[in-house]
Design a protein around this motif. Structure first.
Motif, PDB file in Angstrom:
ATOM      1  N   ARG A  41       0.847  -1.194   0.000  1.00  0.00           N
ATOM      2  CA  ARG A  41       0.000   0.000   0.000  1.00  0.00           C
ATOM      3  C   ARG A  41       0.883   1.245   0.000  1.00  0.00           C
ATOM      4  NH1 ARG A  41      -2.835  -3.201   3.897  1.00  0.00           N
ATOM      5  NH2 ARG A  41      -2.030  -1.902   5.582  1.00  0.00           N
ATOM      6  N   ASP A  72      -7.174  -5.670 -12.816  1.00  0.00           N
ATOM      7  CA  ASP A  72      -6.012  -4.914 -12.332  1.00  0.00           C
ATOM      8  C   ASP A  72      -6.198  -3.457 -12.742  1.00  0.00           C
ATOM      9  OD1 ASP A  72      -3.644  -3.928 -11.442  1.00  0.00           O
ATOM     10  OD2 ASP A  72      -2.361  -5.113 -12.786  1.00  0.00           O
ATOM     11  N   ARG A  83      -8.931  -4.257  -4.454  1.00  0.00           N
ATOM     12  CA  ARG A  83      -9.168  -4.976  -5.696  1.00  0.00           C
ATOM     13  C   ARG A  83     -10.655  -5.325  -5.781  1.00  0.00           C
ATOM     14  NH1 ARG A  83      -4.880  -3.201  -6.341  1.00  0.00           N
ATOM     15  NH2 ARG A  83      -2.936  -4.248  -6.891  1.00  0.00           N
ATOM     16  N   ASP A  92      -6.728   5.130  -0.553  1.00  0.00           N
ATOM     17  CA  ASP A  92      -6.403   5.079  -1.972  1.00  0.00           C
ATOM     18  C   ASP A  92      -7.044   3.841  -2.598  1.00  0.00           C
ATOM     19  OD1 ASP A  92      -5.153   4.944  -4.509  1.00  0.00           O
ATOM     20  OD2 ASP A  92      -3.410   6.019  -3.739  1.00  0.00           O
ATOM     21  N   LYS A 100     -13.696   7.770 -10.318  1.00  0.00           N
ATOM     22  CA  LYS A 100     -12.965   6.517 -10.465  1.00  0.00           C
ATOM     23  C   LYS A 100     -13.872   5.297 -10.542  1.00  0.00           C
ATOM     24  CE  LYS A 100      -8.867   8.313  -8.086  1.00  0.00           C
ATOM     25  NZ  LYS A 100      -9.360   9.646  -7.731  1.00  0.00           N
ATOM     26  N   ARG A 111      -6.262   2.278  -5.087  1.00  0.00           N
ATOM     27  CA  ARG A 111      -5.263   1.347  -5.632  1.00  0.00           C
ATOM     28  C   ARG A 111      -4.926   0.251  -4.629  1.00  0.00           C
ATOM     29  NH1 ARG A 111      -0.164   4.412  -6.758  1.00  0.00           N
ATOM     30  NH2 ARG A 111      -0.740   5.272  -4.713  1.00  0.00           N
ATOM     31  N   TRP A 112      -5.275   0.473  -3.345  1.00  0.00           N
ATOM     32  CA  TRP A 112      -4.967  -0.515  -2.312  1.00  0.00           C
ATOM     33  C   TRP A 112      -6.064  -1.556  -2.163  1.00  0.00           C
ATOM     34  CZ3 TRP A 112      -3.805   3.905   1.691  1.00  0.00           C
ATOM     35  CH2 TRP A 112      -2.703   4.644   1.236  1.00  0.00           C
ATOM     36  N   ASP A 120      -4.361   5.351 -11.380  1.00  0.00           N
ATOM     37  CA  ASP A 120      -3.299   6.368 -11.471  1.00  0.00           C
ATOM     38  C   ASP A 120      -3.604   7.371 -12.578  1.00  0.00           C
ATOM     39  OD1 ASP A 120      -1.462   5.818  -9.426  1.00  0.00           O
ATOM     40  OD2 ASP A 120      -0.606   4.139 -10.558  1.00  0.00           O
ATOM     41  N   THR A 171      -4.855  -0.707 -11.257  1.00  0.00           N
ATOM     42  CA  THR A 171      -3.870   0.219 -10.696  1.00  0.00           C
ATOM     43  C   THR A 171      -3.508   1.313 -11.693  1.00  0.00           C
ATOM     44  OG1 THR A 171      -2.965  -1.568  -9.333  1.00  0.00           O
ATOM     45  CG2 THR A 171      -1.603   0.385  -9.636  1.00  0.00           C
ATOM     46  N   GLU A 207      -5.267 -10.774  -1.183  1.00  0.00           N
ATOM     47  CA  GLU A 207      -6.547 -10.089  -1.320  1.00  0.00           C
ATOM     48  C   GLU A 207      -7.537 -10.709  -0.344  1.00  0.00           C
ATOM     49  OE1 GLU A 207      -7.621 -10.440  -5.399  1.00  0.00           O
ATOM     50  OE2 GLU A 207      -5.902  -9.294  -6.131  1.00  0.00           O
TER      51      GLU A 207
END
Length: 527
Positions: free
Chosen positions: A26, A53, A157, A152, A127, A154-155, A59, A55, A175
């Motif tokens: 993370r 995925d 799934r 965030d 997002k 991104r941390w 970003d 990520t 996960e």
């Protein structure tokens, strides 16, 4: 996001479990997939997100907000228009326990940080998903959410079986399911489908990429044609050193604004032809792309871009934006009720058949004149209205004990005794040659002075004052007095309704329609 029903592990609730770790999975350090972005790479990033995925896509969504002022502005406008709405709490019922639970939530909402926390939860608009960790506190045996911390995305799934169930990245990179009662998992989608395909950044990414191309080409065009061409001329016998001197002078003169050359050399500034039309092409393309983003985010363009149409068009477009605001508010309150309010009540009292509900509403100006006219019409007809509710809608506080208050003026009797007959029911007693003064119960003065026929008893609550009259009343006067008193209840009811209708009507035509509706048939039986 599926509703969670498992019981929580209370030891996890009071500590942070999804914070950043510099050395772990993370990491707060961002990636920069937007650098050198082209259509092939953008398509690959979106396909990668569709496969679980996300990520690089997340970003990219963050980068677009940082680099595109227009997208940042319209997206922040949509989020702030909802985050600053008033949060109200509706009790599950009028039972004392339900009122206490609603008051518990209502007291917690009076926090300065709440608007910023709601703004972070609405990160899901761009997002597709957002995750907010609830930091609980337990003191004196009572649970209370002390902070809502944005995490965030991104941390996290989405489970690859359905690409919808949220999972958290543990410290070892595995996960794991989200612990119950610990996260607000928000999804407010712009379109139906998978969560990550419903975010506005998915649409804005294409517009931003093409606008970035336009801005790059515009910058090159401006750099090339925005300044005059500096042309150096040297004579046929100029040496290599002379030519180098001239070139340095031509190259530096734009920045230094000064140069020296031999007398035999010349520097000429050649103005390019008019290229206004070519320059406007880049601006029009960039503006067109911005308008498409405005439509995607706000549903319209008038509130962000200057377009023809005037005030009327702006008002219509503002209504479109308000429709989107209400939809976002309903979605956000459903998420808060599911992931915050219900878990809180269950932590305190266990599962309940009913729970208090949050509602995000925009305060609307009350039409005081219309409400007053409605009350004046319906209250005399028997409608019961709580004074507390009327005060709330008018924005007036309950009067303090002993405070000086406004009140209705004392009733007068300009109509020869008709108004004072309201509430005065009675007949008279006395003997021949006497007059009786009737006074309504609780009144300070006489309401009517009528001759009393012999042998008639007074009604309860009617005060009698006898005095010697100058003359003996005749029979018609006695009969008129009795008829007036007997007919008063029916006539007073008609007059009360007519007065209320005349007070509420805005015109003679409206009064006529209201009178016809109120008196379709007149019952003369009591008369």
């Amino acid at each position: 996001m599926a509703e969670r029903t498992a019981r929580p592990e209370t030891a996890l609730l009071t500590r942070e479990i999804a914070g950043a770790t510099l050395a772990g999975v993370r990491s707060p350090l961002p990636g920069y997939p937007a650098d050198g972005l082209d259509p092939v790479r953008l398509a690959a990033i979106l396909r990668q997100a569709d496969q679980g995925d996300a990520t690089a896509f997340l970003d990219l969504a963050e980068t677009i907000e940082e680099r595109d002022p227009h997208y940042l502005g319209v997206l922040a406008t949509r989020k702030r228009s909802v985050a600053q709405l008033e949060l109200k709490v509706e009790a599950a019922s009028d039972a004392a326990a339900d009122l206490d639970r609603a008051e518990m939530v209502r007291a917690w909402l009076a926090r300065d940080e709440l608007a910023a926390e709601l703004f972070d939860i609405l990160d899901s608009l761009g997002k597709g998903v957002s995750f907010t960790e609830i930091i609980w506190e337990k003191s004196a045996g009572q649970w209370r959410p002390v902070r809502l911390e944005w995490r965030d995305p991104r941390w996290f799934r989405l489970d690859r079986r359905d690409l919808a169930t949220p999972l958290m990245l543990a410290a070892d990179g595995s996960e794991t399911p989200l612990p119950p009662f610990k996260f607000i998992a928000a999804r407010i989608a712009a379109k139906s489908g998978l969560p990550l395909r419903g975010g506005l950044a998915r649409v804005a990414a294409w517009a931003w990429m093409f606008k970035a191309y336009t801005q790059r080409d515009w910058a090159i065009f401006t750099q090339t044609y925005g300044q005059p061409l500096r042309l150096g001329r040297y004579g046929a016998g100029a040496s290599e050193a002379d030519r180098d001197t001239l070139f340095r002078a031509v190259a530096n003169i734009a920045g230094d604004c000064a140069a020296i050359v031999p007398e035999s050399m010349q520097i000429e500034f050649v103005q390019p032809p008019s290229l206004a039309g070519a320059a406007e092409l880049y601006e029009r393309r960039a503006d067109w792309l911005d308008r498409q983003v405005s439509k995607a985010v706000l549903g319209q363009t008038t509130t962000t871009d200057a377009v023809a149409g005037g005030h009327a068009v702006s008002r219509e477009h503002r209504l479109v934006q308000e429709d989107i605001e209400r939809a976002d508010a309903r979605a956000l309150t459903a998420i808060l009720n599911r992931d915050l309010v219900r878990p809180w009540v269950e932590l305190e009292w266990g599962p309940q058949p009913r729970y208090p509900r949050l509602a995000l509403v925009r305060p609307e100006a009350e039409d005081i004149e219309r409400m007053a006219r409605t009350l004046a019409l319906l209250v005399p007809l028997g409608l019961r209205v709580e004074t507390a509710e009327v005060r709330d809608r008018l924005g007036l506080a309950d009067p303090a004990p002993g405070a000086e208050t406004l009140a209705a003026p004392a009733a007068t009797d300009p109509g020869g005794g008709m108004a004072s007959l309201n509430g005065v029911l009675g007949v008279f007693k006395g003997g021949p040659g006497h007059r009786a003064t009737l006074t309504a119960p609780g009144a300070e003065g006489p309401s009517a002075a009528l001759p009393a026929p012999p042998g008639i008893e007074a009604a309860p609550g009617v005060r009698m004052q006898a005095e010697a009259p100058p003359v003996t009343p005749d029979a018609p006067a006695l009969l008129a007095a009795r008829l007036e008193a007997a007919a008063q209840p029916a006539i007073a009811g008609w007059l009360a309704r007519i007065e209320a209708i005349l007070a509420a009507a805005g015109s003679l035509e409206e009064a006529r329609e209201m009178l016809l509706a109120a008196f379709p048939d007149v019952d003369a039986g009591p008369l």
